[in-house]
Scaffold this motif. Structure first.
Motif, PDB file in Angstrom:
ATOM      1  N   ALA A 196       0.847  -1.188   0.000  1.00 40.38           N
ATOM      2  CA  ALA A 196       0.000   0.000   0.000  1.00 40.38           C
ATOM      3  C   ALA A 196       0.880   1.235   0.000  1.00 40.38           C
ATOM      4  O   ALA A 196       1.962   1.236   0.574  1.00 40.38           O
ATOM      5  CB  ALA A 196      -0.901  -0.012   1.224  1.00 40.38           C
ATOM      6  N   ARG A 197       0.388   2.272  -0.664  1.00 40.28           N
ATOM      7  CA  ARG A 197       1.109   3.541  -0.657  1.00 40.28           C
ATOM      8  C   ARG A 197       0.118   4.689  -0.685  1.00 40.28           C
ATOM      9  O   ARG A 197      -0.998   4.573  -1.199  1.00 40.28           O
ATOM     10  CB  ARG A 197       2.070   3.639  -1.832  1.00 40.28           C
ATOM     11  CG  ARG A 197       1.412   3.704  -3.184  1.00 40.28           C
ATOM     12  CD  ARG A 197       2.474   3.845  -4.291  1.00 40.28           C
ATOM     13  NE  ARG A 197       1.891   3.787  -5.600  1.00 40.28           N
ATOM     14  CZ  ARG A 197       1.569   4.855  -6.320  1.00 40.28           C
ATOM     15  NH1 ARG A 197       1.745   6.047  -5.842  1.00 40.28           N
ATOM     16  NH2 ARG A 197       1.046   4.706  -7.516  1.00 40.28           N
ATOM     17  N   PHE A 198       0.531   5.793  -0.122  1.00 41.91           N
ATOM     18  CA  PHE A 198      -0.286   6.995  -0.079  1.00 41.91           C
ATOM     19  C   PHE A 198      -0.345   7.618  -1.472  1.00 41.91           C
ATOM     20  O   PHE A 198       0.672   7.702  -2.168  1.00 41.91           O
ATOM     21  CB  PHE A 198       0.309   7.990   0.931  1.00 41.91           C
ATOM     22  CG  PHE A 198      -0.418   9.301   0.967  1.00 41.91           C
ATOM     23  CD1 PHE A 198      -1.674   9.389   1.553  1.00 41.91           C
ATOM     24  CD2 PHE A 198       0.143  10.432   0.414  1.00 41.91           C
ATOM     25  CE1 PHE A 198      -2.350  10.593   1.586  1.00 41.91           C
ATOM     26  CE2 PHE A 198      -0.530  11.645   0.436  1.00 41.91           C
ATOM     27  CZ  PHE A 198      -1.782  11.729   1.029  1.00 41.91           C
ATOM     28  N   ILE A 199      -1.521   8.056  -1.882  1.00 38.36           N
ATOM     29  CA  ILE A 199      -1.686   8.740  -3.162  1.00 38.36           C
ATOM     30  C   ILE A 199      -1.960  10.209  -2.844  1.00 38.36           C
ATOM     31  O   ILE A 199      -3.030  10.543  -2.331  1.00 38.36           O
ATOM     32  CB  ILE A 199      -2.839   8.128  -3.987  1.00 38.36           C
ATOM     33  CG1 ILE A 199      -2.576   6.644  -4.243  1.00 38.36           C
ATOM     34  CG2 ILE A 199      -3.004   8.882  -5.301  1.00 38.36           C
ATOM     35  CD1 ILE A 199      -3.738   5.909  -4.861  1.00 38.36           C
ATOM     36  N   PRO A 200      -1.006  11.096  -3.112  1.00 37.74           N
ATOM     37  CA  PRO A 200      -1.188  12.517  -2.800  1.00 37.74           C
ATOM     38  C   PRO A 200      -2.435  13.093  -3.471  1.00 37.74           C
ATOM     39  O   PRO A 200      -2.784  12.726  -4.592  1.00 37.74           O
ATOM     40  CB  PRO A 200       0.082  13.178  -3.363  1.00 37.74           C
ATOM     41  CG  PRO A 200       1.088  12.079  -3.397  1.00 37.74           C
ATOM     42  CD  PRO A 200       0.303  10.827  -3.709  1.00 37.74           C
ATOM     43  N   GLY A 201      -3.104  13.994  -2.766  1.00 35.05           N
ATOM     44  CA  GLY A 201      -4.283  14.664  -3.309  1.00 35.05           C
ATOM     45  C   GLY A 201      -5.584  13.937  -3.076  1.00 35.05           C
ATOM     46  O   GLY A 201      -6.617  14.322  -3.607  1.00 35.05           O
ATOM     47  N   THR A 202      -5.556  12.861  -2.285  1.00 36.61           N
ATOM     48  CA  THR A 202      -6.769  12.066  -2.063  1.00 36.61           C
ATOM     49  C   THR A 202      -7.294  12.168  -0.631  1.00 36.61           C
ATOM     50  O   THR A 202      -8.069  11.318  -0.204  1.00 36.61           O
ATOM     51  CB  THR A 202      -6.528  10.588  -2.413  1.00 36.61           C
ATOM     52  OG1 THR A 202      -5.474  10.089  -1.589  1.00 36.61           O
ATOM     53  CG2 THR A 202      -6.177  10.413  -3.880  1.00 36.61           C
ATOM     54  N   ASP A 203      -6.893  13.190   0.097  1.00 33.26           N
ATOM     55  CA  ASP A 203      -7.373  13.355   1.472  1.00 33.26           C
ATOM     56  C   ASP A 203      -8.901  13.377   1.495  1.00 33.26           C
ATOM     57  O   ASP A 203      -9.541  14.011   0.648  1.00 33.26           O
ATOM     58  CB  ASP A 203      -6.845  14.656   2.083  1.00 33.26           C
ATOM     59  CG  ASP A 203      -5.333  14.639   2.250  1.00 33.26           C
ATOM     60  OD1 ASP A 203      -4.743  13.541   2.210  1.00 33.26           O
ATOM     61  OD2 ASP A 203      -4.757  15.728   2.405  1.00 33.26           O
ATOM     62  N   ASP A 204      -9.485  12.667   2.463  1.00 31.47           N
ATOM     63  CA  ASP A 204     -10.938  12.595   2.655  1.00 31.47           C
ATOM     64  C   ASP A 204     -11.684  11.983   1.467  1.00 31.47           C
ATOM     65  O   ASP A 204     -12.872  12.228   1.275  1.00 31.47           O
ATOM     66  CB  ASP A 204     -11.524  13.982   2.968  1.00 31.47           C
ATOM     67  CG  ASP A 204     -10.918  14.594   4.213  1.00 31.47           C
ATOM     68  OD1 ASP A 204     -10.702  13.847   5.191  1.00 31.47           O
ATOM     69  OD2 ASP A 204     -10.647  15.815   4.208  1.00 31.47           O
ATOM     70  N   ALA A 205     -11.013  11.184   0.649  1.00 31.25           N
ATOM     71  CA  ALA A 205     -11.637  10.577  -0.533  1.00 31.25           C
ATOM     72  C   ALA A 205     -12.702   9.552  -0.138  1.00 31.25           C
ATOM     73  O   ALA A 205     -12.551   8.817   0.837  1.00 31.25           O
ATOM     74  CB  ALA A 205     -10.579   9.904  -1.400  1.00 31.25           C
ATOM     75  N   THR A 206     -13.786   9.526  -0.918  1.00 29.50           N
ATOM     76  CA  THR A 206     -14.844   8.519  -0.757  1.00 29.50           C
ATOM     77  C   THR A 206     -15.202   7.972  -2.134  1.00 29.50           C
ATOM     78  O   THR A 206     -14.901   8.578  -3.164  1.00 29.50           O
ATOM     79  CB  THR A 206     -16.115   9.100  -0.107  1.00 29.50           C
ATOM     80  OG1 THR A 206     -16.629  10.145  -0.941  1.00 29.50           O
ATOM     81  CG2 THR A 206     -15.832   9.637   1.287  1.00 29.50           C
ATOM     82  N   TYR A 207     -15.858   6.821  -2.156  1.00 28.11           N
ATOM     83  CA  TYR A 207     -16.339   6.176  -3.380  1.00 28.11           C
ATOM     84  C   TYR A 207     -15.277   6.131  -4.489  1.00 28.11           C
ATOM     85  O   TYR A 207     -15.511   6.593  -5.612  1.00 28.11           O
ATOM     86  CB  TYR A 207     -17.610   6.847  -3.906  1.00 28.11           C
ATOM     87  CG  TYR A 207     -18.766   6.780  -2.950  1.00 28.11           C
ATOM     88  CD1 TYR A 207     -19.462   5.592  -2.761  1.00 28.11           C
ATOM     89  CD2 TYR A 207     -19.165   7.902  -2.227  1.00 28.11           C
ATOM     90  CE1 TYR A 207     -20.527   5.518  -1.889  1.00 28.11           C
ATOM     91  CE2 TYR A 207     -20.233   7.844  -1.348  1.00 28.11           C
ATOM     92  CZ  TYR A 207     -20.916   6.646  -1.178  1.00 28.11           C
ATOM     93  OH  TYR A 207     -21.972   6.578  -0.310  1.00 28.11           O
ATOM     94  N   PRO A 208     -14.109   5.552  -4.219  1.00 30.01           N
ATOM     95  CA  PRO A 208     -13.073   5.494  -5.253  1.00 30.01           C
ATOM     96  C   PRO A 208     -13.470   4.566  -6.404  1.00 30.01           C
ATOM     97  O   PRO A 208     -14.220   3.613  -6.220  1.00 30.01           O
ATOM     98  CB  PRO A 208     -11.861   4.947  -4.499  1.00 30.01           C
ATOM     99  CG  PRO A 208     -12.456   4.136  -3.397  1.00 30.01           C
ATOM    100  CD  PRO A 208     -13.711   4.864  -2.999  1.00 30.01           C
TER     101      PRO A 208
END
Length: 181
Positions: free
Chosen positions: A1-13
């Motif tokens: 797993a890795r962090f994807i920048p710009g996805t803070d508080d993301a829902t319904y990916p």
């Protein structure tokens, strides 16, 4: 797993068909970001979203609100165009909602859930990005997913939940109808 920048508080990916981009909702917007890096892109307003799907032709279908219809937008952004109208299907208490789109084989046709508070109309429907009249496939208003056939040809399945049981309905992706019980 890795962090994807710009996805803070993301829902319904949801994924682009090539798996190189991630679509999601955050801060009341429909957004996308390339997995290779770079800034995210805002595509449309979506104050209370309920799912999205991305087809191989570059169209994203999404539910921007908890009530109302589905919209389509090009993957690059632009004007969102309404393609379904739950009020036209009748009934309900004003909480008519089309949600959770799911493309069939990545083409123009997709499944979605219709919930209006009435069992006689609620269910899993199929329509197209061209705005054809929706056709009810199942009376269950759970989130349906299309699973292609393992051989690559023939009927696949619509997988859905009925009460607390996972069910699979044989489904013909060419004729857009059930292919068995």
């Amino acid at each position: 797993a890795r962090f994807i920048p710009g996805t803070d508080d993301a829902t319904y990916p949801f994924w682009s068909p090539d798996g190189q981009n991630l679509g999601f909702f955050a801060q009341g917007k429909l957004k996308r970001v390339a997995l290779a890096g770079g800034p995210g892109q805002t595509l449309a307003n979506a104050p209370t979203p309920r799912g999205a799907a991305w087809n191989r032709e570059g169209t994203i279908v999404f539910a921007p609100n908890i009530t109302g219809g589905l919209f389509r937008i090009p993957e690059e952004g632009g004007e969102a165009v309404k393609i379904t109208n739950p009020s036209a299907q009748g009934g309900g208490s004003g909480n008519n909602t089309h949600r959770y789109p799911e493309f069939i084989l990545g083409g123009k046709n997709f499944l979605f859930t219709y919930d209006n508070g009435r069992e006689d109309l609620a269910g899993i429907y199929v329509t197209s990005v061209d705005g054809k009249a929706p056709v009810r496939i199942l009376p269950d208003n759970s989130r349906g997913r299309y699973v292609p056939p393992s051989s690559g040809t023939g009927s696949g399945y619509i997988v859905f939940r009925r009460e607390n049981t996972l069910m699979a309905l044989p489904f013909d992706p060419e004729k857009l109808r059930a292919a068995g019980p």
